[in-house]
Design a protein around this motif. Structure first.
Motif, short mmCIF file in Angstrom:
data_model
loop_
_atom_site.label_atom_id
_atom_site.label_comp_id
_atom_site.label_asym_id
_atom_site.label_seq_id
_atom_site.Cartn_x
_atom_site.Cartn_y
_atom_site.Cartn_z
N ASP A 5 -4.07 -14.35 -66.70
CA ASP A 5 -3.63 -15.72 -66.45
C ASP A 5 -3.06 -16.41 -67.69
O ASP A 5 -2.47 -17.49 -67.59
CB ASP A 5 -4.77 -16.56 -65.86
CG ASP A 5 -5.96 -16.70 -66.79
OD1 ASP A 5 -6.02 -16.00 -67.83
OD2 ASP A 5 -6.85 -17.50 -66.48
N ASN A 6 -3.21 -15.82 -68.88
CA ASN A 6 -2.68 -16.40 -70.11
C ASN A 6 -2.42 -15.25 -71.08
O ASN A 6 -3.28 -14.40 -71.28
CB ASN A 6 -3.69 -17.39 -70.69
CG ASN A 6 -3.19 -18.10 -71.92
OD1 ASN A 6 -2.76 -17.48 -72.89
ND2 ASN A 6 -3.30 -19.42 -71.91
N TRP A 14 -6.46 -8.89 -65.29
CA TRP A 14 -6.46 -7.55 -65.86
C TRP A 14 -5.04 -7.17 -66.26
O TRP A 14 -4.07 -7.77 -65.79
CB TRP A 14 -7.03 -6.53 -64.88
CG TRP A 14 -6.29 -6.48 -63.57
CD1 TRP A 14 -6.55 -7.21 -62.44
CD2 TRP A 14 -5.12 -5.70 -63.27
NE1 TRP A 14 -5.62 -6.93 -61.46
CE2 TRP A 14 -4.73 -5.99 -61.94
CE3 TRP A 14 -4.36 -4.78 -63.99
CZ2 TRP A 14 -3.63 -5.41 -61.34
CZ3 TRP A 14 -3.26 -4.19 -63.37
CH2 TRP A 14 -2.92 -4.50 -62.06
N ALA A 15 -4.93 -6.17 -67.11
CA ALA A 15 -3.63 -5.65 -67.51
C ALA A 15 -3.80 -4.18 -67.90
O ALA A 15 -4.88 -3.76 -68.33
CB ALA A 15 -3.05 -6.43 -68.69
N THR A 43 -10.55 -9.23 -67.93
CA THR A 43 -11.10 -10.46 -68.49
C THR A 43 -11.75 -11.28 -67.39
O THR A 43 -11.16 -11.42 -66.31
CB THR A 43 -9.97 -11.29 -69.15
OG1 THR A 43 -9.31 -10.48 -70.12
CG2 THR A 43 -10.50 -12.53 -69.81
N HIS A 44 -12.93 -11.81 -67.67
CA HIS A 44 -13.63 -12.68 -66.71
C HIS A 44 -14.28 -13.83 -67.46
O HIS A 44 -14.82 -13.65 -68.55
CB HIS A 44 -14.70 -11.90 -65.94
CG HIS A 44 -14.13 -10.79 -65.13
ND1 HIS A 44 -13.47 -11.00 -63.95
CD2 HIS A 44 -14.08 -9.46 -65.35
CE1 HIS A 44 -13.05 -9.84 -63.47
NE2 HIS A 44 -13.41 -8.89 -64.31
N SER A 45 -14.24 -15.01 -66.88
CA SER A 45 -14.82 -16.20 -67.51
C SER A 45 -15.90 -16.81 -66.63
O SER A 45 -15.85 -16.71 -65.40
CB SER A 45 -13.73 -17.25 -67.77
OG SER A 45 -12.84 -16.78 -68.74
N PHE A 46 -16.84 -17.44 -67.31
CA PHE A 46 -17.91 -18.19 -66.67
C PHE A 46 -17.98 -19.52 -67.39
O PHE A 46 -18.49 -19.59 -68.51
CB PHE A 46 -19.24 -17.43 -66.78
CG PHE A 46 -19.15 -16.02 -66.29
CD1 PHE A 46 -19.29 -15.73 -64.94
CD2 PHE A 46 -18.88 -14.97 -67.17
CE1 PHE A 46 -19.20 -14.43 -64.49
CE2 PHE A 46 -18.78 -13.67 -66.73
CZ PHE A 46 -18.94 -13.40 -65.38
N LEU A 110 -1.23 -27.57 -76.00
CA LEU A 110 -1.53 -26.17 -76.22
C LEU A 110 -2.89 -25.84 -75.61
O LEU A 110 -3.58 -26.71 -75.11
CB LEU A 110 -1.47 -25.86 -77.71
CG LEU A 110 -0.11 -26.18 -78.36
CD1 LEU A 110 -0.19 -26.01 -79.86
CD2 LEU A 110 0.99 -25.32 -77.78
N ASP A 111 -3.27 -24.56 -75.68
CA ASP A 111 -4.45 -24.09 -74.96
C ASP A 111 -5.78 -24.56 -75.52
O ASP A 111 -6.75 -24.68 -74.80
CB ASP A 111 -4.42 -22.57 -74.89
CG ASP A 111 -5.35 -22.03 -73.84
OD1 ASP A 111 -5.35 -22.57 -72.72
OD2 ASP A 111 -6.09 -21.09 -74.15
N GLY A 112 -5.89 -24.81 -76.84
CA GLY A 112 -7.16 -25.26 -77.40
C GLY A 112 -7.63 -24.34 -78.51
O GLY A 112 -6.85 -23.61 -79.11
#
Length: 175
Positions: A5-6, A14-15, A43-46, A110-112
């Motif tokens: 996603d980024n 995934w890639a 990649t997974h986020s919580f 920007l993203d942070g």
């Protein structure tokens, strides 16, 4: 293939990809050889916490050795972080990594900013330079990073189990 996603600080997806390269003296090359490279990550986020699992491997195809000028160069920030950039030069390797990062500041345009930790393991066959590290190598890194108008910026510290230590300021995508 890319479903992240980024591109710089993915939070989900995934890639993966693969390359095959063939060199032939019949077409004017200095040496005949074939090599491959494959990579994948998920990649997974919580909440604000993200886990990224990545694997990269490469080697020769066939019996022809890879010439010194076209062997794989590994090492550096988030690529066996305790070692210098390109220090691990060899004809066959496998690398795995688990990265954890947490968003510590949200950006408006920007993203942070993020802080994180990387645990890395690799297996490197016969090194091009005798005496360079080979075999199974473990390393880790801690870092803070931020999105910038020039791309992602990282300040990190890497170390390896055999005592190598490296401080990094990295601008761009480390992988």
């Amino acid at each position: 293939l890319d479903r992240l996603d980024n591109v710089d600080f993915p939070r989900d997806g995934w890639a993966g990809g693969a390359e095959i390269y063939s060199s032939s003296t019949d077409l004017g090359a200095e040496a005949t050889y074939n090599k491959w490279l494959a990579a994948g990550n998920t990649t997974h986020s919580f909440g604000e916490n993200t886990f990224r699992l990545r694997a990269v491997a490469g080697g020769r195809l066939g019996s022809d050795p890879l010439p010194g000028y076209d062997q794989f160069q590994w090492g550096g920030f988030l690529r066996q972080s305790g070692y210098n950039t390109g220090q691990l030069i060899n004809g066959e390797f496998a690398f795995g990594q688990l990265i954890y990062y947490r968003r510590i500041m949200r950006g408006s345009i920007l993203d942070g900013a993020y802080s994180g930790l990387s645990l890395e393991a690799g297996r490197y066959k016969k090194p091009l330079v005798p005496g360079n590290p080979s075999g199974e190598l473990l390393s880790a890194a801690i870092f803070v990073s931020a999105d910038s108008p020039l791309g992602p910026a990282y300040l990190g510290y890497g170390w390896s189990e055999d005592g190598n230590k490296t401080l990094y300021f990295f601008l761009g995508r480390p992988f």
